[in-house]
Design an enzyme around this catalytic site. Structure first.
Site, PDB file in Angstrom:
ATOM      1  N   LYS A  22       0.840  -1.213   0.000  1.00 35.28           N
ATOM      2  CA  LYS A  22       0.000   0.000   0.000  1.00 35.28           C
ATOM      3  C   LYS A  22       0.872   1.259   0.000  1.00 35.28           C
ATOM      4  CE  LYS A  22      -1.611   1.638   4.047  1.00 35.28           C
ATOM      5  NZ  LYS A  22      -1.297   3.056   4.316  1.00 35.28           N
ATOM      6  N   ASN A  23       1.894   1.245   0.846  1.00 33.93           N
ATOM      7  CA  ASN A  23       2.710   2.459   0.996  1.00 33.93           C
ATOM      8  C   ASN A  23       3.570   2.750  -0.234  1.00 33.93           C
ATOM      9  OD1 ASN A  23       1.557   2.777   3.440  1.00 33.93           O
ATOM     10  ND2 ASN A  23       3.391   2.337   4.665  1.00 33.93           N
ATOM     11  N   CYS A 116      -4.431   7.708   9.921  1.00 37.16           N
ATOM     12  CA  CYS A 116      -4.508   7.101  11.252  1.00 37.16           C
ATOM     13  C   CYS A 116      -4.116   8.113  12.312  1.00 37.16           C
ATOM     14  CB  CYS A 116      -3.549   5.911  11.334  1.00 37.16           C
ATOM     15  SG  CYS A 116      -4.149   4.463  10.484  1.00 37.16           S
ATOM     16  N   ARG A 121       1.393  13.994  13.559  1.00 38.50           N
ATOM     17  CA  ARG A 121       1.625  13.845  12.117  1.00 38.50           C
ATOM     18  C   ARG A 121       1.620  15.197  11.374  1.00 38.50           C
ATOM     19  NH1 ARG A 121      -0.730   8.250   9.831  1.00 38.50           N
ATOM     20  NH2 ARG A 121       1.268   8.329   8.791  1.00 38.50           N
ATOM     21  N   LEU A 125       7.766  19.431   7.485  1.00 41.52           N
ATOM     22  CA  LEU A 125       8.952  19.115   6.668  1.00 41.52           C
ATOM     23  C   LEU A 125       8.606  19.150   5.177  1.00 41.52           C
ATOM     24  CD1 LEU A 125      10.414  16.140   8.784  1.00 41.52           C
ATOM     25  CD2 LEU A 125      11.232  18.509   8.712  1.00 41.52           C
ATOM     26  N   ASP A 306       5.372   0.399  11.735  1.00 40.89           N
ATOM     27  CA  ASP A 306       4.118  -0.212  11.297  1.00 40.89           C
ATOM     28  C   ASP A 306       3.991  -1.674  11.751  1.00 40.89           C
ATOM     29  OD1 ASP A 306       3.352   2.129  10.146  1.00 40.89           O
ATOM     30  OD2 ASP A 306       3.704   1.518   8.075  1.00 40.89           O
ATOM     31  N   ARG A 399      -8.119  -0.541   5.271  1.00 40.51           N
ATOM     32  CA  ARG A 399      -7.319   0.476   4.592  1.00 40.51           C
ATOM     33  C   ARG A 399      -6.000  -0.108   4.098  1.00 40.51           C
ATOM     34  NH1 ARG A 399      -5.608   4.542   8.107  1.00 40.51           N
ATOM     35  NH2 ARG A 399      -4.522   5.092   6.207  1.00 40.51           N
TER      36      ARG A 399
HETATM   37  C1  UD1 Z   1       4.871   6.675   6.151  1.00 41.03           C
HETATM   38  C2  UD1 Z   1       3.983   5.448   6.030  1.00 41.03           C
HETATM   39  C3  UD1 Z   1       3.516   4.989   7.401  1.00 41.03           C
HETATM   40  C4  UD1 Z   1       4.726   4.755   8.303  1.00 41.03           C
HETATM   41  C5  UD1 Z   1       5.642   5.983   8.319  1.00 41.03           C
HETATM   42  C6  UD1 Z   1       6.936   5.735   9.078  1.00 41.03           C
HETATM   43  C7  UD1 Z   1       2.917   5.766   3.894  1.00 41.03           C
HETATM   44  C8  UD1 Z   1       1.664   5.976   3.155  1.00 41.03           C
HETATM   45  N1  UD1 Z   1       2.827   5.786   5.225  1.00 41.03           N
HETATM   46  O1  UD1 Z   1       4.073   7.683   6.756  1.00 41.03           O
HETATM   47  O2  UD1 Z   1       2.777   3.784   7.244  1.00 41.03           O
HETATM   48  O3  UD1 Z   1       4.266   4.494   9.619  1.00 41.03           O
HETATM   49  O4  UD1 Z   1       5.995   6.356   6.976  1.00 41.03           O
HETATM   50  O5  UD1 Z   1       7.627   4.674   8.531  1.00 41.03           O
HETATM   51  O6  UD1 Z   1       3.961   5.527   3.314  1.00 41.03           O
HETATM   52  N2  UD1 Z   1       7.059  14.234  10.682  1.00 41.03           N
HETATM   53  C9  UD1 Z   1       7.144  15.558  11.045  1.00 41.03           C
HETATM   54  N3  UD1 Z   1       6.955  16.504  10.083  1.00 41.03           N
HETATM   55  C10 UD1 Z   1       6.691  16.167   8.780  1.00 41.03           C
HETATM   56  C11 UD1 Z   1       6.615  14.833   8.414  1.00 41.03           C
HETATM   57  C12 UD1 Z   1       6.801  13.873   9.389  1.00 41.03           C
HETATM   58  O7  UD1 Z   1       7.370  15.871  12.207  1.00 41.03           O
HETATM   59  O8  UD1 Z   1       6.538  17.104   7.967  1.00 41.03           O
HETATM   60  C13 UD1 Z   1       7.217  13.200  11.715  1.00 41.03           C
HETATM   61  C14 UD1 Z   1       5.919  12.402  11.899  1.00 41.03           C
HETATM   62  O9  UD1 Z   1       5.016  13.057  12.759  1.00 41.03           O
HETATM   63  C15 UD1 Z   1       6.435  11.118  12.473  1.00 41.03           C
HETATM   64  C16 UD1 Z   1       7.774  10.934  11.745  1.00 41.03           C
HETATM   65  O10 UD1 Z   1       8.144  12.227  11.275  1.00 41.03           O
HETATM   66  O11 UD1 Z   1       6.661  11.262  13.842  1.00 41.03           O
HETATM   67  C17 UD1 Z   1       7.714   9.974  10.594  1.00 41.03           C
HETATM   68  O12 UD1 Z   1       6.791  10.413   9.634  1.00 41.03           O
HETATM   69  P1  UD1 Z   1       6.924  10.084   8.083  1.00 41.03           P
HETATM   70  O13 UD1 Z   1       8.159   9.289   7.823  1.00 41.03           O
HETATM   71  O14 UD1 Z   1       6.734  11.339   7.333  1.00 41.03           O
HETATM   72  O15 UD1 Z   1       5.668   9.137   7.882  1.00 41.03           O
HETATM   73  P2  UD1 Z   1       4.566   9.214   6.755  1.00 41.03           P
HETATM   74  O16 UD1 Z   1       5.191   9.520   5.447  1.00 41.03           O
HETATM   75  O17 UD1 Z   1       3.430  10.015   7.243  1.00 41.03           O
END
Ligand code: UD1
Length: 420
Positions: A22-23, A116, A121, A125, A306, A399
């Site tokens: 999915k990701n 979720c 979240r 960044l 995950d 999902r």
């Molecule tokens: C993706 C995955 C999710 C997985 C996560 C971490 C998809 C669709 N989802 O989510 O299943 O759990 O990677 O492996 O691929 N953060 C910030 N600011 C930002 C972006 C992120 O502080 O702008 C923080 C988030 O709150 C979190 C951490 O960075 O604590 C990791 O987030 P990120 O790697 O961005 O996860 P996703 O891309 O949302």
């Protein structure tokens, strides 16, 4: 509202084919908008999140055909660069359309994404990286209006954290930028490399995907392509946990060994025997699992956040005390109160450390899924528990796990989906 009814206590046995990731599929679908033309994406899982992504593509003007696990996206006539809030709210990954829209149209109008509830979240960044590239972003009535009036400039982006989504957004936004965009401290997840592999087939010039430094050299033209999504390493770990929890032996076909190494080590540490031949993994569980003294979730190639909930459920009946520290998200132990209803002895300290005292066995209970992976963890626990469990709110599970009841039934589980 649908529910899962599971009568646990049967050792799972048999062979199962792994679904596509999915990701990986979600950012690749967003990328089909950026590249233009007609892309054919194979091994695309049939999930509600994928349906949500296809709805966004349709909204922008893409024509979609879905044939089983193949999705055909014709983005030639796409013309809309706004995504309504109701579509953005459907899932976290909707934010990846931001980079795709900017690449295709030079502008975008989106709202913050849903997904979720496993922590704050934020998307800071994503936004600061795009601003660094020259995108003007202003908020107007909850809508992020993004424009690059002077074009996008190549630059060096050093991510404060290797965010998967931010890395994907920068890659997409920089596809056509004249010059070299460099991302340091980029996420190294296999899904990043899969996105880059698709984009490279479409003519993009990207090097280093899967490593910490990614270089994107903009190209003037891109074209569509055919791609097959990588296997879902998180769903693979869910099946592994089912075998582990029930003392079973199962074969998972279609895996990628390298992607699973961080979880294989943990399952072996808990006493499971694992063999891999070609793309098939066989896991043979011991009668009683051993504890994992200390486990931390980390960005890839560390242990995936995950898979944390699933392993927490599995260790609930291991011999001794296990400690799991969640390092990626702030609020990712919401499955624990539900596991406690099933008889687990787990305490969460400071919201980020779970201390799991292994109990003899779990017992069936009425529980509720609160997020995707937490919901899968409840299914894993229910399969190993004595008696009947009812899992509510399974739309969260749908999902990310394709027809979970069919997969588990194939392995000999007593599981039914009921409506009411
Ligand atoms: C993706 C995955 C999710 C997985 C996560 C971490 C998809 C669709 N989802 O989510 O299943 O759990 O990677 O492996 O691929 N953060 C910030 N600011 C930002 C972006 C992120 O502080 O702008 C923080 C988030 O709150 C979190 C951490 O960075 O604590 C990791 O987030 P990120 O790697 O961005 O996860 P996703 O891309 O949302």
């Amino acid at each position: 509202m649908e529910k899962l009814v599971i009568s646990g206590g049967r050792a799972l046995n048999g062979k199962i084919m792994l679904q596509g990731s999915k990701n990986s599929a979600l950012p690749i679908l967003a990328a089909t908008l950026a590249v233009g033309g007609t892309s054919v994406i194979h091994n695309c899982p049939v999930l509600t999140d994928i349906t949500a992504a296809l709805k966004i593509l349709e909204h922008t003007g893409c024509k979609i055909k879905r044939e089983g696990h193949t999705v055909i996206v014709d983005s030639s006539a796409a013309s809309r660069y706004d995504i309504p809030e109701c579509m953005m709210r459907e899932m976290r990954s909707s934010i990846i359309f931001l980079g795709a829209l900017i690449s295709r149209f030079g502008c975008a109008g989106v709202t913050p994404p849903g997904g979720c509830e496993i922590g704050l979240r934020p998307i800071d960044l994503h936004l600061s990286s795009l601003r660094r590239m020259g995108v003007d972003i202003s908020e107007n009535g909850g809508v992020l209006e993004c424009r690059a009036p002077c074009g996008i400039s190549p630059c060096h982006i050093a991510l404060a954290f290797p965010s998967v989504g931010a890395t994907e957004n920068i890659m997409l936004a920089s596809l056509r930028v004249k010059g070299e965009t460099v991302i340091t401290n980029a996420a190294r997840e296999p899904e990043i490399k899969d996105l880059a592999d698709f984009l490279k087939k479409c003519g993009a010039r990207i090097s280093g995907a899967g490593q910490s430094v990614i270089r994107i050299n903009g190209v003037e033209r891109m074209h569509s392509s055919v791609h097959s999504v990588i296997p879902d390493r998180i769903v693979a770990s869910t099946y592994m946990a089912c075998a582990a929890c029930t003392g079973g032996k199962i074969a998972i076909d279609g895996i990628c060994r390298e992607h699973l190494l961080p979880v294989i080590t943990v399952f072996e540490g808990a006493g499971c025997r694992i063999g891999i031949k070609n793309n098939e993994l066989i896991i043979n569980a011991p009668e009683k699992l051993s504890r994992i003294k200390s486990l931390r979730t980390m960005p890839y190639p560390g242990f995936p956040t995950d898979s944390q909930a699933i392993v927490t459920a599995m260790l609930a009946t291991a011999h001794g005390t296990s400690v799991i520290t969640e390092k990626i998200f702030e609020n990712r132990f919401r499955h624990v109160p539900e596991l406690i209803k099933m008889g687990a002895d787990i305490r969460v300290e400071d919201g980020s450390v779970a201390v799991i005292e292994g109990v003899e066995r779990l017992r069936g209970a009425r529980v509720s899924a609160c997020d995707l992976r937490g919901g899968s963890a409840l299914a894993v626990a229910a399969l190993g528990a004595e008696g009947k469990s009812v899992i509510e709110n399974i739309h969260h599970i749908d999902r990310g796990c394709e027809a979970i009841e069919e997969s588990f039934s194939l392995l000999g589980a007593d599981i039914k989906r009921i409506k009411n």
